[in-house]
Design a protein around this motif. Structure first.
Motif, short mmCIF file in Angstrom:
data_model
loop_
_atom_site.label_atom_id
_atom_site.label_comp_id
_atom_site.label_asym_id
_atom_site.label_seq_id
_atom_site.Cartn_x
_atom_site.Cartn_y
_atom_site.Cartn_z
N VAL A 90 -4.06 5.23 -7.53
CA VAL A 90 -4.17 4.24 -6.43
C VAL A 90 -3.44 5.14 -5.24
O VAL A 90 -3.96 5.25 -4.19
N LEU A 91 -2.26 5.52 -5.57
CA LEU A 91 -1.47 6.01 -4.54
C LEU A 91 -2.03 7.60 -4.39
O LEU A 91 -1.86 7.86 -2.95
N LEU A 94 -4.98 6.95 -1.95
CA LEU A 94 -4.59 6.23 -0.75
C LEU A 94 -3.79 7.65 0.29
O LEU A 94 -3.94 7.36 1.38
N MET A 95 -3.34 8.41 -0.34
CA MET A 95 -2.48 9.43 0.10
C MET A 95 -3.60 10.58 0.54
O MET A 95 -3.54 11.11 1.66
N TYR A 97 -6.98 10.45 1.04
CA TYR A 97 -8.06 10.12 1.97
C TYR A 97 -7.54 10.41 3.50
O TYR A 97 -8.44 11.18 4.28
N GLU A 179 -11.78 2.07 7.66
CA GLU A 179 -11.48 3.06 6.88
C GLU A 179 -11.53 2.51 5.59
O GLU A 179 -11.67 3.43 4.54
N LEU A 180 -10.71 1.34 5.13
CA LEU A 180 -10.52 0.94 3.92
C LEU A 180 -11.64 0.75 3.01
O LEU A 180 -11.75 0.86 1.81
N LEU A 183 -13.10 3.91 2.07
CA LEU A 183 -12.69 4.46 0.95
C LEU A 183 -12.95 3.58 -0.44
O LEU A 183 -13.32 4.27 -1.34
N LEU A 184 -13.17 2.23 -0.29
CA LEU A 184 -13.21 1.77 -1.55
C LEU A 184 -15.00 1.59 -1.95
O LEU A 184 -15.21 1.86 -3.36
#
Length: 286
Positions: A90-91, A94-95, A97, A179-180, A183-184
């Motif tokens: 996850v981290l 998130l970092m 992208y 953006e989120l 990403l998902l």
């Protein structure tokens, strides 16, 4: 197509080399498995070296799981592996992208900081003080959070994201996606092979967790599998004159090694098909 004599000799040499390499990997594993399931009398009769056991017993495994704290350590290691790998992925995503987006403000600065951590670290004592100040001592999270993100894996994931067609992101933004959501719903589904590969690296690292455990954990009930197995491997050899009543340490050592290695050996074939593809994704551009 007719192969020349040189090609046939070369192929033969390659096959011989690969065969020897395979034997070098298989024979030690066969030895460990055989000793762990062989009765003590058979082990002593053959001088401790057995590849194909003539008799089979699982006494070593029975004693290992009933008298050494292995079940508790197994559960701790399983939690560390599952929870730690989930946190890592996850981290990392998130970092990686935002760093893959060239218009991100301060992108060069953050990339420089990531590269800096690959070359320099704060050291053992400062890291210990940070973990202590956060109240993570004697906690399973002390074996997860200090390595929540690996810089190298962030760069691999970032490189993969940069290789995605920019039209995917532009069309999603035209449809109103933030953006989120991009990403998902777009990036993560397309990056499954890469995430499985990086997840395998994280998983193996957590499963083999040892150093952070001896640094931050003193509660024996929180010891992971590798620490308990180290204690078993460091045990002194028990008297052989009581071989009928006492299981030799060497047999338990081999059983402990198999217990620690088997889960990774079982999981790897299911991820192998994604492994090569995941390693190559993002490595070639243009």
């Amino acid at each position: 197509m007719v192969k020349s004599l040189e090609d046939r000799i070369f192929n033969l040499l390659v096959c011989l080399f690969l065969g020897l390499a395979a034997l070098g990997a298989i024979l030690p594993l066969m030895y460990v498995v055989s000793v762990s399931i062989t009765p003590i009398s058979e082990v002593l009769k053959n001088g401790g070296f057995i590849l194909i056991p003539k008799a089979v017993t699982f006494s070593a495994y029975e004693q290992l799981f009933t008298q050494t704290g292995i079940p508790r350590a197994f559960a701790v290691t399983a939690f560390i592996t599952i929870a730690g790998t989930a946190v890592n992925l996850v981290l990392t995503a998130l970092m990686a992208y935002p760093l893959s987006r060239k218009l991100m403000p301060g992108r060069s600065f953050f990339l420089l900081m990531i590269l800096f951590t690959m070359l320099f670290s704060g050291g053992i004592i400062p890291t210990y003080l940070v973990v202590k100040s956060l109240g993570l001592l004697d906690s399973v999270w002390s074996m997860i959070l200090p390595n929540a993100v690996w810089s190298f894996n962030v760069l691999i994931m970032k490189s993969f994201y940069e290789g995605m067609p920019e039209e995917l992101f532009e069309s999603a933004r035209i449809d109103g996606a933030k953006e989120l959501r991009i990403l998902l719903q777009i990036v993560v589904p397309l990056s499954v092979p890469s995430m499985l590969t990086i997840g395998l690296f994280y998983m193996v690292g957590h499963w083999n967790e040892f150093f952070q455990a001896i640094m931050y954990v003193t509660d024996r009930s929180l010891f992971p599998l590798q620490v308990i197995i180290r204690e078993i491997l460091m045990m002194t050899q028990q008297p052989l004159e009581n071989a009928e009543n006492v299981l030799p340490t060497e047999t338990m050592q081999m059983a402990a090694v198999i217990t620690a290695s088997l889960p990774i050996i079982v999981v790897y074939p299911f991820i192998q098909k994604h492994f090569t593809k995941g390693m190559l994704l993002g490595s070639v551009k243009g």
